[in-house]
Enzyme design. Structure first.
Site, PDB file in Angstrom:
ATOM      1  N   HIS A  95       0.852  -1.193   0.000  1.00  0.00           N
ATOM      2  CA  HIS A  95       0.000   0.000   0.000  1.00  0.00           C
ATOM      3  C   HIS A  95       0.888   1.243   0.000  1.00  0.00           C
ATOM      4  CE1 HIS A  95      -2.903   3.036   1.141  1.00  0.00           C
ATOM      5  NE2 HIS A  95      -3.841   2.193   0.757  1.00  0.00           N
ATOM      6  N   GLY A 173      -7.818   9.307  -0.052  1.00  0.00           N
ATOM      7  CA  GLY A 173      -8.247  10.110   1.090  1.00  0.00           C
ATOM      8  C   GLY A 173      -8.346  11.594   0.797  1.00  0.00           C
ATOM      9  N   SER A 213     -10.520   7.352  -3.087  1.00  0.00           N
ATOM     10  CA  SER A 213     -11.765   8.128  -2.998  1.00  0.00           C
ATOM     11  C   SER A 213     -12.917   7.484  -3.771  1.00  0.00           C
ATOM     12  CB  SER A 213     -11.541   9.567  -3.464  1.00  0.00           C
ATOM     13  OG  SER A 213     -10.598  10.210  -2.609  1.00  0.00           O
TER      14      SER A 213
HETATM   15  P1  13P Z   1      -9.789   6.171   0.311  1.00  0.00           P
HETATM   16  O1  13P Z   1     -10.940   5.371  -0.266  1.00  0.00           O
HETATM   17  O2  13P Z   1     -10.054   6.644   1.702  1.00  0.00           O
HETATM   18  O3  13P Z   1      -9.339   7.243  -0.624  1.00  0.00           O
HETATM   19  O4  13P Z   1      -8.558   5.148   0.451  1.00  0.00           O
HETATM   20  C1  13P Z   1      -8.233   4.316  -0.595  1.00  0.00           C
HETATM   21  C2  13P Z   1      -7.218   3.338  -0.143  1.00  0.00           C
HETATM   22  O5  13P Z   1      -6.088   3.712   0.139  1.00  0.00           O
HETATM   23  C3  13P Z   1      -7.611   1.934  -0.014  1.00  0.00           C
HETATM   24  O6  13P Z   1      -6.525   1.114   0.220  1.00  0.00           O
END
Ligand code: 13P
Length: 250
Positions: A95, A173, A213
């Protein structure tokens, strides 16, 4: 036919009791999701055993990382055997938050992927460019290199237990989703990079998720793209209703 999957990455959120409640709510609502869509929740390490004990078979359990050693003097680390013993079926690896904040390199990811597959865990390997790389037009090269550096060390057989997640760092995010066209062109590129090494059939059969997102309001358009096979959901996975609504967006 490759599997469509919606996976929730809870990141470092919820206490154990909160996580158990969230998992129960996801399982209850999962009845409404068509059977051909796989559901996964990736919880913090501390939650795996308790969440695992309330999950129905419909929703599978994932970790968010694993150690790069099998056992021994590695204080604070969690081995693949430990994950397996909680009922975990998957682990997320690579990640961008781990690459960015914890120095996770492609070399380490090769080790971790090896150990996970040997232990019988599936791997959700994340790739994606940051904003600077996107603005410099390097997004295809960055994703291609990340895929090659890790997955080219594995076999077509191994690919049966590997999911790829494309997560542009600038979309995580931030509320800034990649447009469906931006996501699709990278997904298609990733599939081509896989085809070059493993052949067209393996590439066709590999599930490639989009993350960044993703929410109920944009999931439908993203999932309608031919090379987008589902989502890796962060923030919206912390609300059972939103997570399930995303899963029903096919
Ligand atoms: P968000 O959906 O909060 O943008 O995060 C995506 C993510 O990093 C999933 O691993």
């Amino acid at each position: 036919m490759r599997k469509k999957i919606v996976a929730g990455n809870w990141k470092m959120n919820t206490t154990v009791p909160e996580g158990v409640e969230l998992a129960k709510a996801v399982c209850e609502k999962a009845a409404a999701v068509p059977e051909n869509i796989g559901l996964i929740v990736a919880t913090p390490f501390t939650h795996l055993a308790s969440v695992g004990s309330v999950l129905t078979g419909r929703v599978e359990l994932s970790a968010q990382n694993c150690a790069d050693h099998t056992s021994g003097a590695y204080t604070g680390e969690i081995s693949v055997a430990m994950l397996k013993s909680t009922g975990c079926k998957w682990t997320i690896l690579g990640h961008s938050e781990r690459r960015q904040y914890y120095g996770e390199t492609d070399e380490k990811l090769v080790e971790k992927t090896k150990l996970a597959l040997e232990a019988g865990l599936g791997v959700i390997l994340c790739v994606g460019e940051n904003l600077e790389e996107r603005e410099a037009g390097k997004h295809f090269d960055v994703c291609t290199a990340q895929i090659k550096n890790v997955l080219y060390n594995f076999t077509a057989e191994d690919m049966k237990n590997i999911i790829v997640a494309y997560e542009p760092v600038w979309a995580i995010g931030t509320g800034k989703t990649a447009t469906s066209a931006q996501a699709e062109e990278i997904h298609a590129c990733i599939r081509k990079v896989l085809a070059d090494k493993f052949g067209a059939q393996v590439a066709e059969d590999t599930t490639i998720l989009y993350g960044g997102s993703c929410k109920p309001s944009n999931a439908k358009e993203l999932f309608a793209q031919p090379d987008i096979d589902g989502g890796l959901i962060g923030g919206a996975a912390l609300k059972a209703d939103d997570f399930i609504q995303i899963a029903m967006s096919y």
